[in-house]
Design an enzyme around this catalytic site. Structure first.
Site, PDB file in Angstrom:
ATOM      1  N   LYS A  68       7.177  -0.751   5.851  1.00 54.26           N
ATOM      2  CA  LYS A  68       6.538  -2.036   6.378  1.00 54.26           C
ATOM      3  C   LYS A  68       6.166  -2.965   5.214  1.00 54.26           C
ATOM      4  O   LYS A  68       5.861  -4.058   5.378  1.00 54.26           O
ATOM      5  CB  LYS A  68       5.375  -1.413   7.171  1.00 54.26           C
ATOM      6  CG  LYS A  68       6.129  -0.761   8.747  1.00 54.26           C
ATOM      7  CD  LYS A  68       4.756  -0.627   9.491  1.00 54.26           C
ATOM      8  CE  LYS A  68       4.993   0.067  10.822  1.00 54.26           C
ATOM      9  NZ  LYS A  68       4.250   0.288  11.637  1.00 54.26           N
ATOM     10  N   ASP A 104       2.333  -4.868  15.650  1.00 57.40           N
ATOM     11  CA  ASP A 104       1.643  -4.088  15.724  1.00 57.40           C
ATOM     12  C   ASP A 104      -0.015  -4.263  16.517  1.00 57.40           C
ATOM     13  O   ASP A 104      -0.450  -3.796  17.326  1.00 57.40           O
ATOM     14  CB  ASP A 104       1.232  -3.145  14.661  1.00 57.40           C
ATOM     15  CG  ASP A 104       2.502  -2.199  14.601  1.00 57.40           C
ATOM     16  OD1 ASP A 104       3.216  -1.804  15.299  1.00 57.40           O
ATOM     17  OD2 ASP A 104       2.711  -1.903  13.040  1.00 57.40           O
TER      18      ASP A 104
END
Length: 283
Positions: A68, A104
């Site tokens: 990420k 997220d």
């Protein structure tokens, strides 16, 4: 004409439920599209994205651990939310190049929207963990006016995350402190929204449970565990036994996937089928 497609990348990747989720939505909408998963190791990231950006059918990819942050130098632009969090979990192919997003934070907040629409004179979140997921959670809750406690094994890591968060009060704690009994009178918490979040991998299949003495959890707190395998972690099971509101990891998983689905395929995910999707994911 080649069918448009997206995928999820990571190392490892076999466990990912993203293909099931996106495939389910594509089928419900009758959209021509595909969604797969590709095992990409760290040293392969740059070449992988260089190749994909030349494929006109590729709509982008979701990015899971441990990439990420590693993918960030290989995109052309980073969305402000992802830049603030310091992590990208969704890459979208556009006419202007590759754009890194983070879904997220929005996915985490989705099951809390009803509560967040209510007025509170004080909001406090205790977040277990200081890794990538905890960063998204902390930044999302800071935007909702929470005072935030970050608890990590390494207090320096917790302090570093607190230093990234602007505009709200932050506090550092250790994970161990939440496993010890707390002799404290919580008093009247009416008008207070308390949130207790496990943003670690503790409690996941193959990992030990998160050690929590519930004297550290305020009465009427919402207990939220982002782990989704198993769906009912020891933390959530104990919270339910005590009559606390519990939010499981599938809510965040589906919520963040819905944000990415719209970015990839240009249509909102068909959320009226959530119950059916949850049944598939837990079968």
């Amino acid at each position: 004409m080649t069918v448009p497609y997206a995928e999820v990348i990571g190392d490892p990747i076999a466990h990912s439920k993203s293909p099931l989720i996106h495939g389910f939505w594509l089928a419900k909408l009758g959209l021509a599209g595909e969604y797969g998963k590709t095992h990409v190791r760290g040293p392969e990231l740059e070449d992988f994205l260089a190749t994909r950006r030349t494929d006109g059918s590729w709509r982008g990819c979701n990015v899971t651990v441990p990439h990420k942050q590693a993918v960030m130098p290989f995109v052309d632009r980073i969305d402000p939310v992802a830049a603030k969090i310091g992590a990208v979990n969704t890459i979208v192919a556009t006419g202007d190049g590759l754009v890194g997003h983070n879904t997220d934070a929005a996915g985490f907040l989705e099951p809390l929207r009803g509560l967040l629409a209510e007025p509170h004179y004080y909001r406090m979140a205790r977040i277990m963990g200081a890794g990538g997921a905890a960063k998204a959670v902390a930044h999302a809750l800071a935007g909702e006016g929470f005072t935030i406690v970050i608890a990590a094994r390494n207090p320096d890591q917790a302090a570093a995350l607190c230093a990234e968060i602007d505009g709200v009060d932050t506090h550092v704690a250790t994970l161990d402190s939440f496993g010890a009994p707390l002799d404290f009178d919580w008093g009247d918490r009416s008008g207070v929204l308390d949130l207790f979040v496990n943003a670690t991998s503790l409690g996941m299949i193959g990992s030990p449970p998160l050690a929590v003495d519930f004297s550290n959890v305020p009465p009427d707190a919402v207990v939220y565990d982002i782990v989704y395998a198993p769906l009912e972690t020891a933390l959530l099971g104990e919270a339910r036994k005590r009559g606390l509101r519990a939010v499981d990891g599938l809510d965040m998983l589906i919520g963040q996937a819905a944000e990415a689905f719209c970015l990839f395929f240009g249509q909102p995910a068909p959320r009226t089928y959530d119950a059916e999707l949850r049944a598939l994911l837990t079968a």
